[in-house]
Design a protein around this motif. Structure first.
Motif, PDB file in Angstrom:
ATOM      1  N   MET A 147       0.848  -1.190   0.000  1.00 50.66           N
ATOM      2  CA  MET A 147       0.000   0.000   0.000  1.00 50.66           C
ATOM      3  C   MET A 147       0.889   1.247   0.000  1.00 50.66           C
ATOM      4  O   MET A 147       1.430   1.635  -1.016  1.00 50.66           O
ATOM      5  CB  MET A 147      -0.945  -0.010   1.192  1.00 50.66           C
ATOM      6  N   GLN A 148       1.099   1.870   1.209  1.00 51.29           N
ATOM      7  CA  GLN A 148       1.972   3.025   1.251  1.00 51.29           C
ATOM      8  C   GLN A 148       3.356   2.675   0.745  1.00 51.29           C
ATOM      9  O   GLN A 148       4.043   3.482   0.140  1.00 51.29           O
ATOM     10  CB  GLN A 148       2.062   3.552   2.687  1.00 51.29           C
ATOM     11  N   ALA A 149       3.733   1.414   0.977  1.00 51.38           N
ATOM     12  CA  ALA A 149       5.075   0.992   0.587  1.00 51.38           C
ATOM     13  C   ALA A 149       5.256   0.966  -0.918  1.00 51.38           C
ATOM     14  O   ALA A 149       6.363   0.997  -1.422  1.00 51.38           O
ATOM     15  CB  ALA A 149       5.365  -0.392   1.162  1.00 51.38           C
ATOM     16  N   SER A 150       4.157   0.907  -1.671  1.00 51.33           N
ATOM     17  CA  SER A 150       4.270   0.752  -3.115  1.00 51.33           C
ATOM     18  C   SER A 150       4.979   1.918  -3.778  1.00 51.33           C
ATOM     19  O   SER A 150       5.570   1.766  -4.834  1.00 51.33           O
ATOM     20  CB  SER A 150       2.872   0.600  -3.728  1.00 51.33           C
ATOM     21  N   HIS A 151       4.929   3.107  -3.148  1.00 54.18           N
ATOM     22  CA  HIS A 151       5.601   4.246  -3.754  1.00 54.18           C
ATOM     23  C   HIS A 151       6.807   4.696  -2.956  1.00 54.18           C
ATOM     24  O   HIS A 151       7.441   5.682  -3.306  1.00 54.18           O
ATOM     25  CB  HIS A 151       4.630   5.421  -3.889  1.00 54.18           C
ATOM     26  N   SER A 152       7.155   3.975  -1.890  1.00 53.81           N
ATOM     27  CA  SER A 152       8.174   4.486  -0.980  1.00 53.81           C
ATOM     28  C   SER A 152       9.587   4.290  -1.471  1.00 53.81           C
ATOM     29  O   SER A 152      10.519   4.822  -0.894  1.00 53.81           O
ATOM     30  CB  SER A 152       8.016   3.839   0.403  1.00 53.81           C
ATOM     31  N   LEU A 153       9.770   3.524  -2.555  1.00 51.67           N
ATOM     32  CA  LEU A 153      11.113   3.384  -3.097  1.00 51.67           C
ATOM     33  C   LEU A 153      11.497   4.557  -3.991  1.00 51.67           C
ATOM     34  O   LEU A 153      12.642   4.692  -4.394  1.00 51.67           O
ATOM     35  CB  LEU A 153      11.238   2.074  -3.878  1.00 51.67           C
ATOM     36  N   HIS A 154      10.530   5.424  -4.314  1.00 50.16           N
ATOM     37  CA  HIS A 154      10.828   6.608  -5.109  1.00 50.16           C
ATOM     38  C   HIS A 154      11.327   7.687  -4.157  1.00 50.16           C
ATOM     39  O   HIS A 154      10.553   8.431  -3.575  1.00 50.16           O
ATOM     40  CB  HIS A 154       9.576   7.076  -5.856  1.00 50.16           C
ATOM     41  N   LEU A 155      12.644   7.740  -3.983  1.00 46.77           N
ATOM     42  CA  LEU A 155      13.229   8.569  -2.952  1.00 46.77           C
ATOM     43  C   LEU A 155      13.467   9.985  -3.467  1.00 46.77           C
ATOM     44  O   LEU A 155      13.505  10.259  -4.662  1.00 46.77           O
ATOM     45  CB  LEU A 155      14.544   7.950  -2.485  1.00 46.77           C
ATOM     46  N   SER A 156      13.660  10.899  -2.526  1.00 45.24           N
ATOM     47  CA  SER A 156      13.934  12.286  -2.880  1.00 45.24           C
ATOM     48  C   SER A 156      15.295  12.407  -3.538  1.00 45.24           C
ATOM     49  O   SER A 156      16.164  11.564  -3.340  1.00 45.24           O
ATOM     50  CB  SER A 156      13.888  13.137  -1.601  1.00 45.24           C
TER      51      SER A 156
ATOM     52  N   LEU B  32      13.571  -4.823  11.587  1.00 46.42           N
ATOM     53  CA  LEU B  32      12.967  -4.818  10.253  1.00 46.42           C
ATOM     54  C   LEU B  32      13.016  -6.204   9.632  1.00 46.42           C
ATOM     55  O   LEU B  32      12.154  -6.559   8.820  1.00 46.42           O
ATOM     56  CB  LEU B  32      13.673  -3.812   9.360  1.00 46.42           C
ATOM     57  N   GLY B  33      14.021  -7.001  10.022  1.00 48.35           N
ATOM     58  CA  GLY B  33      14.046  -8.398   9.591  1.00 48.35           C
ATOM     59  C   GLY B  33      12.843  -9.156  10.114  1.00 48.35           C
ATOM     60  O   GLY B  33      12.227  -9.951   9.386  1.00 48.35           O
ATOM     61  N   ILE B  34      12.476  -8.903  11.376  1.00 46.71           N
ATOM     62  CA  ILE B  34      11.270  -9.525  11.944  1.00 46.71           C
ATOM     63  C   ILE B  34      10.035  -9.080  11.168  1.00 46.71           C
ATOM     64  O   ILE B  34       9.159  -9.894  10.827  1.00 46.71           O
ATOM     65  CB  ILE B  34      11.144  -9.168  13.434  1.00 46.71           C
ATOM     66  N   ALA B  35       9.957  -7.768  10.883  1.00 41.96           N
ATOM     67  CA  ALA B  35       8.811  -7.256  10.124  1.00 41.96           C
ATOM     68  C   ALA B  35       8.736  -7.898   8.744  1.00 41.96           C
ATOM     69  O   ALA B  35       7.650  -8.284   8.278  1.00 41.96           O
ATOM     70  CB  ALA B  35       8.906  -5.735   9.996  1.00 41.96           C
ATOM     71  N   GLU B  36       9.885  -8.044   8.094  1.00 42.85           N
ATOM     72  CA  GLU B  36       9.906  -8.639   6.755  1.00 42.85           C
ATOM     73  C   GLU B  36       9.451 -10.100   6.806  1.00 42.85           C
ATOM     74  O   GLU B  36       8.674 -10.556   5.940  1.00 42.85           O
ATOM     75  CB  GLU B  36      11.313  -8.549   6.160  1.00 42.85           C
ATOM     76  N   LEU B  37       9.907 -10.843   7.791  1.00 42.75           N
ATOM     77  CA  LEU B  37       9.500 -12.245   7.923  1.00 42.75           C
ATOM     78  C   LEU B  37       7.998 -12.348   8.153  1.00 42.75           C
ATOM     79  O   LEU B  37       7.339 -13.257   7.611  1.00 42.75           O
ATOM     80  CB  LEU B  37      10.272 -12.913   9.061  1.00 42.75           C
ATOM     81  N   MET B  38       7.449 -11.437   8.955  1.00 39.86           N
ATOM     82  CA  MET B  38       6.003 -11.454   9.196  1.00 39.86           C
ATOM     83  C   MET B  38       5.227 -11.166   7.917  1.00 39.86           C
ATOM     84  O   MET B  38       4.231 -11.846   7.611  1.00 39.86           O
ATOM     85  CB  MET B  38       5.652 -10.430  10.285  1.00 39.86           C
ATOM     86  N   VAL B  39       5.679 -10.165   7.158  1.00 43.26           N
ATOM     87  CA  VAL B  39       4.981  -9.829   5.913  1.00 43.26           C
ATOM     88  C   VAL B  39       5.037 -10.994   4.938  1.00 43.26           C
ATOM     89  O   VAL B  39       4.052 -11.302   4.244  1.00 43.26           O
ATOM     90  CB  VAL B  39       5.593  -8.561   5.288  1.00 43.26           C
ATOM     91  N   MET B  40       6.187 -11.680   4.881  1.00 45.89           N
ATOM     92  CA  MET B  40       6.325 -12.811   3.956  1.00 45.89           C
ATOM     93  C   MET B  40       5.409 -13.977   4.337  1.00 45.89           C
ATOM     94  O   MET B  40       5.034 -14.773   3.483  1.00 45.89           O
ATOM     95  CB  MET B  40       7.784 -13.270   3.932  1.00 45.89           C
ATOM     96  N   ARG B  41       5.066 -14.056   5.614  1.00 47.16           N
ATOM     97  CA  ARG B  41       4.124 -15.088   6.062  1.00 47.16           C
ATOM     98  C   ARG B  41       2.674 -14.622   5.966  1.00 47.16           C
ATOM     99  O   ARG B  41       1.757 -15.361   6.338  1.00 47.16           O
ATOM    100  CB  ARG B  41       4.441 -15.502   7.498  1.00 47.16           C
ATOM    101  N   GLY B  42       2.464 -13.393   5.548  1.00 52.26           N
ATOM    102  CA  GLY B  42       1.108 -12.877   5.406  1.00 52.26           C
ATOM    103  C   GLY B  42       0.561 -12.218   6.644  1.00 52.26           C
ATOM    104  O   GLY B  42      -0.614 -11.848   6.681  1.00 52.26           O
TER     105      GLY B  42
ATOM    106  N   PRO C 288       5.009  -2.033   5.276  1.00 50.90           N
ATOM    107  CA  PRO C 288       5.668  -1.843   3.975  1.00 50.90           C
ATOM    108  C   PRO C 288       5.950  -3.180   3.305  1.00 50.90           C
ATOM    109  O   PRO C 288       5.974  -4.233   3.954  1.00 50.90           O
ATOM    110  CB  PRO C 288       6.967  -1.123   4.341  1.00 50.90           C
ATOM    111  N   SER C 289       6.191  -3.145   2.019  1.00 51.89           N
ATOM    112  CA  SER C 289       6.461  -4.372   1.265  1.00 51.89           C
ATOM    113  C   SER C 289       7.789  -4.981   1.701  1.00 51.89           C
ATOM    114  O   SER C 289       8.663  -4.281   2.228  1.00 51.89           O
ATOM    115  CB  SER C 289       6.513  -4.055  -0.230  1.00 51.89           C
ATOM    116  N   PRO C 290       7.976  -6.286   1.476  1.00 53.22           N
ATOM    117  CA  PRO C 290       9.265  -6.910   1.809  1.00 53.22           C
ATOM    118  C   PRO C 290      10.440  -6.233   1.116  1.00 53.22           C
ATOM    119  O   PRO C 290      11.533  -6.167   1.678  1.00 53.22           O
ATOM    120  CB  PRO C 290       9.076  -8.353   1.318  1.00 53.22           C
ATOM    121  N   GLU C 291      10.225  -5.728  -0.104  1.00 49.53           N
ATOM    122  CA  GLU C 291      11.314  -5.073  -0.824  1.00 49.53           C
ATOM    123  C   GLU C 291      11.795  -3.810  -0.102  1.00 49.53           C
ATOM    124  O   GLU C 291      13.006  -3.557  -0.010  1.00 49.53           O
ATOM    125  CB  GLU C 291      10.869  -4.713  -2.244  1.00 49.53           C
ATOM    126  N   VAL C 292      10.839  -3.033   0.403  1.00 46.49           N
ATOM    127  CA  VAL C 292      11.204  -1.821   1.139  1.00 46.49           C
ATOM    128  C   VAL C 292      11.924  -2.188   2.430  1.00 46.49           C
ATOM    129  O   VAL C 292      12.972  -1.616   2.762  1.00 46.49           O
ATOM    130  CB  VAL C 292       9.953  -0.975   1.436  1.00 46.49           C
TER     131      VAL C 292
END
Length: 382
Positions: free
Chosen positions: A1-10, A262-272, A279-283
């Motif tokens: 969601m919000q993460a979808s555009h967050s890789l477009h940095l200033s 953030l590793g914990i957050a990424e693991l949680m997102v990957m498990r749904g 944010p997305s796992p990529e972010v």
């Protein structure tokens, strides 16, 4: 969601073209350093004078690179100056003057820092669970407020140590109580930078958890062990090396802690789990990588500085002391992490797990060695 555009940095490198506010900030820093030199030069040797000059340049560069620093650092200084003014050269006023007793003394400021960090943690989580941008923004504001009180508290504690006695005064990074405050402060500030750069406030729900854990230790250590009381430096720490070695070390520790959470957050997102709220796992993976990269850089600098300090104090660069050995283990761990990501192209789950495990390795090097092993660094025990 919000993460979808967050890789477009200033756009980058804007700090190379400073504007009027940047120059005004630079003037403020130079004036502050000039006043510090004028007032305390008789306490400094040539190395500490060089550290002061280098700090001025570093603070100016940081303010030009990270615009929020231009208001954060002066505001923290003003809060501390308010405390110093109320002290009026009398340490006993800490228990007499209302504003010192309840807000501005170093201990009061640090306790406010602790309270605000815990409130920020709750606010971030409320914002994530309720999908509320307002609550997340409030969490960010509370984190900034906590960081102001934390830095002001350290500044004031530095002043208080000189009120006890000119031979007692020292930079407040000499014991576990002080460095845990430093850890909270550095971790929060690094997180706030990444939060703004990646437009992903949801990360705060995880990063603030590790800060709140450190806050719990600070509160226990202060009230159970009276660790907040300022003590004279032991001979091993009476060195200008401490002023640069310890802060550099804790930039590394703070960055590694951010990466682990953030590793914990990424693991949680990957498990749904909470995938539609985080944010997305990529972010998360990208921020984790950047945190480890900057942490590794500063931890390397700190290790080299520590070896030079050891040669100056003990006559040898390396003695396989438990603290030195575990510092090497931490360094090798993150060197390998960066190698497999940059050279082997690893991404995702393996590196997320590795970052989480790395936190336990780092924690043992930070605290466990002092608790369970003895050696030349045993002065940092509980």
């Amino acid at each position: 969601m919000q993460a979808s555009h967050s890789l477009h940095l200033s756009p980058r490198a804007s700090w190379l073209k400073p504007g009027p506010l940047d120059w005004a900030y630079a003037v403020v820093v130079l004036i502050a350093c000039a006043v510090a030199f004028w007032q305390y030069d008789h306490f400094m040797d040539v190395y500490e004078e060089a550290i002061l000059a280098g700090s001025a340049l570093g603070l100016i560069g940081l303010g030009w690179f990270w615009k929020d620093w231009r208001w954060y650092f002066p505001l923290s200084g003003l809060v501390s100056l308010a405390a110093i003014g109320i002290y009026d050269h009398e340490l006993a006023r800490a228990q007499e003057a209302f504003w010192l007793k309840y807000l501005l003394s170093s201990q009061s400021s640090i306790m406010w820092m602790c309270t605000l960090f815990v409130l920020a943690t709750g606010m971030y989580w409320a914002g994530v669970l309720a999908r509320s941008a307002l609550l997340q923004k409030m969490g960010s504001g509370l984190t900034w407020a906590a960081s102001v009180m934390g830095l002001a508290g350290l500044f004031t504690r530095w002043y208080e140590s000189y009120l006890i006695g000119p031979d007692i005064g020292h930079i407040p990074v000499s014991n576990l109580y002080e460095v845990f405050v430093l850890f909270c402060l550095i971790t929060a500030l690094m997180y706030l930078y990444y939060e703004a750069r990646f437009a992903a406030r949801q990360m705060g729900a995880f990063v603030l958890l590790i800060i709140s854990a450190a806050v719990a230790f600070i509160v226990w250590y202060a009230f159970d062990r009276q660790a907040h009381e300022i003590q004279p430096l032991i001979p091993a720490l009476q060195s200008w090396w401490m002023k640069i070695h310890v802060p550099a070390n804790f930039v590394g520790y703070g960055a590694f802690a951010i990466a682990a959470m953030l590793g914990i957050a990424e693991l949680m997102v990957m498990r749904g789990w909470l995938a539609d709220r985080l944010p997305s796992p990529e972010v998360l993976d990208e921020v984790m990588y950047k945190a480890i990269a900057i942490g590794f850089l500063f931890f390397t600098i700190a290790t080299v500085l520590g070896a030079m300090w050891a040669a100056d104090a003990w006559g040898g660069y390396w003695s396989w002391d438990p603290k030195e050995t575990w510092a090497l283990i931490v360094w090798l761990n993150y060197a390998a992490w960066l190698h497999v990501r940059l050279v082997k192209g690893w991404r995702g789950k393996p590196l997320a797990w590795w970052a989480v495990v790395g936190l336990f390795v780092t924690t043992f090097a930070f605290v466990g060695v002092n608790m369970f092993l003895s050696g030349l660094h045993s002065y940092g025990g509980l």
